[in-house]
Motif scaffolding. Structure first.
Motif: not given
Length: 204
Positions: A15, A18, A50, A72-74
């Motif tokens: 992660s 954004a 993450h 790249t994020n959740d």
């Protein structure tokens, strides 16, 4: 259950930025192009990592020889599905999710990435790389700057430092102080490989 666990072990989950829309020009020609500019790395938080335990979709992973993930994020991530080699060729498909659950096909990569993949690493929704083994192809790192639509081979030449190696393979990649670092292994005929870390540099 065993298949899911094996796939999740292969899934590299990072992660680093954004999930934001990025107006990009989409060119799905599929031809490898000569990179034209220095790669700009602008993650919001390069230190964050993450680990996701969510299951990957059976309709994509069933029958795959390997599946690689990079988040790249959740919610936002990319998945590279590899088939089994047949007649010297391995099928490869790239998928993307923006909600962490529903995956859509980005494109078929069988003819674009000639080598056998060993991993992927996306540090934004537009920028990422695929790491590969040798498989008779000189380049082992391929980069996209438009979310996976087009891919460029990135050459690494270490003969100035190691004049007698036979070929290179890409092992892993990570972000370090705003620079993408790639670990390569130089292979020889008569001795064990040597691991070397180099920054990812793209110039005209």
């Amino acid at each position: 259950m065993k298949k899911i666990l094996m796939i999740m072990l292969l899934c590299t989950v990072l992660s680093l930025s954004a999930c934001a829309a990025d107006g990009r020009d989409r060119n799905a020609s599929g031809n490898l192009q000569q990179p034209r500019e220095t790669l700009q790395i602008t993650p919001e938080d390069e230190e964050s990592t993450h680990i996701s335990e969510r299951a990957l979709p059976d309709e994509i992973t069933d029958g795959a020889s390997a599946v690689y993930c990079s988040w790249t994020n959740d919610d936002c991530g990319f998945l590279l599905r590899c088939g089994y080699p047949a007649a010297g060729q391995m099928t490869k498909g790239l998928y993307r999710t923006t909600d962490g659950q529903n995956w859509t096909s980005v494109r078929e990569l069988t003819a674009v990435i000639p080598n056998y993949p060993k991993g992927i690493f996306f540090w934004s929704q537009s920028q990422g790389i695929i790491l590969t083994n040798y498989h008779g192809v000189e380049n082992c790192v391929f980069v996209t700057q438009d979310g996976g639509d087009t891919w460029n081979a990135v050459p690494f030449d270490l003969h100035g430092e190691i004049p007698d190696y036979n070929y290179l393979e890409a092992e892993q990649a990570w972000l370090e102080k705003g620079v993408i670092m790639v670990e390569l292994s130089a292979h020889f005929e008569d001795r064990e490989p040597i691991q070397i870390t180099r920054p990812l540099t793209i110039t005209e």
